[in-house]
Design a protein around this motif. Sequence first.
Motif, short mmCIF file in Angstrom:
data_model
loop_
_atom_site.label_atom_id
_atom_site.label_comp_id
_atom_site.label_asym_id
_atom_site.label_seq_id
_atom_site.Cartn_x
_atom_site.Cartn_y
_atom_site.Cartn_z
N PRO A 161 0.84 -1.20 0.00
CA PRO A 161 0.00 0.00 0.00
C PRO A 161 0.88 1.25 0.00
CG PRO A 161 -0.65 -1.54 1.75
CD PRO A 161 0.66 -2.01 1.22
N VAL A 162 0.41 2.27 -0.72
CA VAL A 162 1.17 3.53 -0.80
C VAL A 162 1.47 4.08 0.60
CG1 VAL A 162 1.01 5.94 -1.57
CG2 VAL A 162 0.29 4.10 -3.09
N LYS A 163 0.53 3.92 1.52
CA LYS A 163 0.70 4.47 2.88
C LYS A 163 1.86 3.80 3.63
CE LYS A 163 -2.86 1.49 4.98
NZ LYS A 163 -1.94 0.56 5.61
N ASP A 164 2.29 2.61 3.17
CA ASP A 164 3.38 1.90 3.86
C ASP A 164 4.75 2.15 3.24
OD1 ASP A 164 1.42 0.87 5.45
OD2 ASP A 164 1.40 -1.13 4.52
N LEU A 165 4.79 2.98 2.19
CA LEU A 165 6.04 3.19 1.46
C LEU A 165 7.16 3.71 2.37
CD1 LEU A 165 6.89 2.69 -1.44
CD2 LEU A 165 6.21 5.02 -2.00
N SER A 166 6.81 4.56 3.32
CA SER A 166 7.81 5.14 4.24
C SER A 166 8.60 4.06 4.98
CB SER A 166 7.14 6.04 5.27
OG SER A 166 6.43 7.07 4.63
N GLU A 167 7.95 2.93 5.26
CA GLU A 167 8.61 1.86 6.01
C GLU A 167 9.76 1.23 5.21
OE1 GLU A 167 5.71 -1.02 7.31
OE2 GLU A 167 4.29 0.60 7.82
N TYR A 168 9.72 1.40 3.89
CA TYR A 168 10.72 0.77 3.02
C TYR A 168 11.80 1.75 2.55
CZ TYR A 168 7.52 -3.17 2.81
OH TYR A 168 6.72 -4.24 3.14
N VAL A 169 11.62 3.03 2.87
CA VAL A 169 12.57 4.05 2.41
C VAL A 169 13.11 4.79 3.64
CG1 VAL A 169 12.92 6.09 0.98
CG2 VAL A 169 11.35 4.31 0.22
N SER A 170 14.34 4.42 4.05
CA SER A 170 14.89 5.00 5.28
C SER A 170 15.94 6.07 5.01
CB SER A 170 15.50 3.89 6.14
OG SER A 170 16.49 3.21 5.39
N ARG A 171 16.34 6.23 3.74
CA ARG A 171 17.37 7.21 3.40
C ARG A 171 17.07 7.76 2.01
NH1 ARG A 171 22.64 3.80 1.40
NH2 ARG A 171 22.98 5.77 0.34
N ASP A 172 17.90 8.69 1.53
CA ASP A 172 17.69 9.25 0.19
C ASP A 172 17.81 8.15 -0.87
OD1 ASP A 172 17.46 11.67 1.39
OD2 ASP A 172 19.22 12.59 0.46
#
Length: 227
Positions: free
Chosen positions: A146-157
Amino acid sequence: VRLMIVLALESSTQLGGVSIIKDGQVIASESSMRQQSHSEYLNAFVATCLERAGISLNDVDIFAVGQGPGSFTGIRVASNIGKSFSYIYKKPMVAIDSLVLLAAPVKTKLPVVSIINAYKNMVYFSCFDLSKGLEPTRQSGPIAIPVKDLSEYVSRDVLVIGDGFETYQEFFPNDLKDKLIRDSQYSDYPKPETLGLIAEIRARHGQTIEWNSFTPLYIRASEAEEN
């Protein structure tokens, strides 16, 4: 090293196209952004490219197909044509993940995130460290999230590529947006030229399959199954 001709068919997303690669050079290419018409155009594109390259289907050594993830119908269009050619002309296939095709042309030291619109507020996702090759980094794909969970997979630039960005960017939280770097020189759609060029390299390393062992990368259930 003997001459090799690859016919590449890619229609897993909005861009559908055909390319012919001869010894590492793109010698003919046709594409369209009309997703609903991939089934009408792809065979015509094959005919146009063959004519432009001055060859017949019998001259093709490898039939390359984008295996998805992406549109169910789109994946089926390219794979059915590729499998038919492979069966009729008794030539092997190479199948390549669409998320890999997005990342492959990128030149950067940053991690690369490929996101393809999976509809219903979801994306197909893979992350790559290109210094280590075109395999997704551990536990990072190919998956549907889900788009809302994308932050969990991106921890840096990261450098982000794919139509999932334009489709859903307005819903990204600011802390995620700050980490997503864009570069307009790279296409947000997997291209048949990229598919053909990688397929030739893989074929030269013996990484081919027979038509009847091709498996599309659907990841998600079809809409009919989900309903």
